[in-house]
Design an enzyme around this catalytic site. Structure first.
Site, PDB file in Angstrom:
ATOM      1  N   ASP A   7      25.137 -10.476  -4.950  1.00 30.42           N
ATOM      2  CA  ASP A   7      24.499  -9.709  -5.999  1.00 30.42           C
ATOM      3  C   ASP A   7      24.679  -8.240  -5.611  1.00 30.42           C
ATOM      4  OD1 ASP A   7      22.838  -9.027  -8.195  1.00 30.42           O
ATOM      5  OD2 ASP A   7      21.121  -8.877  -6.844  1.00 30.42           O
ATOM      6  N   ASP A   9      22.616  -5.035  -7.028  1.00 26.43           N
ATOM      7  CA  ASP A   9      21.370  -4.282  -6.877  1.00 26.43           C
ATOM      8  C   ASP A   9      20.417  -4.984  -5.917  1.00 26.43           C
ATOM      9  OD1 ASP A   9      22.459  -2.655  -8.756  1.00 26.43           O
ATOM     10  OD2 ASP A   9      21.140  -3.251 -10.392  1.00 26.43           O
ATOM     11  N   ASP A 168      18.722 -11.180  -3.703  1.00 31.53           N
ATOM     12  CA  ASP A 168      17.387 -10.682  -3.340  1.00 31.53           C
ATOM     13  C   ASP A 168      16.345 -11.049  -4.389  1.00 31.53           C
ATOM     14  OD1 ASP A 168      18.367  -8.862  -5.339  1.00 31.53           O
ATOM     15  OD2 ASP A 168      16.838  -7.432  -4.700  1.00 31.53           O
TER      16      ASP A 168
END
Length: 210
Positions: A7, A9, A168
């Site tokens: 991922d 961001d 995250d």
């Protein structure tokens, strides 16, 4: 494992503050309550789905055309803020870990719902680094749907079972699990019951990807 899909961001770099500023500007303009708690619900979520979450606090309904215009306005503000990003926004820990994974022979890809992924990668000095980029420009469904990760695996020619997804957000872990990927979680993603590996820091990937 043969490949690692990241991922963007909150994993490779941090753009949360820019998203928050842009969404807050839009919400304030339209008299809609918005705070950091609501902003946290937007992590890993597409732009239009994020707008729907924000509009939960609106005192009227909006037409599809109005929503499109609002999303475009937010994105214009966000893109302008992204111009402030530079290679300084890429930590030594992340860059060194990525370099070592490449040295170990892993294919590396991005799986992000953001339509600004390529611009962000260029701003932080990773424009040509990854073997493939799957982002909001090539998917129709955002996380927790696994499409963005399945596309990334397809782009690098690997089966999901041979790829590790690094996330995250809990929605990202759900997406990885649904797609048949192993997952490594950072931050709140470590709390998801389906996460395969819990990371204390980004460099812990080197203990998994031997």
């Amino acid at each position: 494992m043969k490949a690692v899909i990241f991922d963007l961001d909150g994993v490779i770099c941090f753009t949360d503050k820019y998203h928050y500023i842009a969404w807050k500007k839009l919400a304030d303009k339209n008299g809609i309550y918005f705070d950091e708690e609501i902003n946290n619900r937007l992590r890993g979520v597409s732009r239009m789905d994020s707008l729907e979450i924000i509009l939960e606090r609106a005192d009227r309904t909006y037409t599809a055309e109005e929503k499109e215009a609002m999303a475009a306005e937010k994105n214009a503000s966000y893109v302008e803020l992204l111009k402030e990003m530079s290679p300084a926004d890429l930590s030594d820990e992340v860059k060194n870990t990525l370099d070592e994974l490449r040295n170990r022979g892993y294919k590396l890809a991005i799986g992000s719902s953001s339509k600004n992924t390529k611009m962000i990668l260029k701003q932080i000095g990773l424009g040509e680094f990854f073997d493939a980029v799957s982002d909001g420009t090539n998917i129709t469904k955002s996380k927790p749907d696994p499409e963005v990760f399945l596309k990334a695996a397809e782009f690098i020619g690997e089966n999901p079972a041979d790829c590790l997804v690094v996330e995250d957000a809990k929605a990202g872990i759900e997406a990885a699990t649904a797609g048949g990927f192993k997952s490594a979680g950072l931050g709140e993603a470590t709390e998801h019951p389906s996460v395969t590996y819990k990371l204390g820091s980004f460099k812990d990937l080197l203990e998994i990807c031997i």
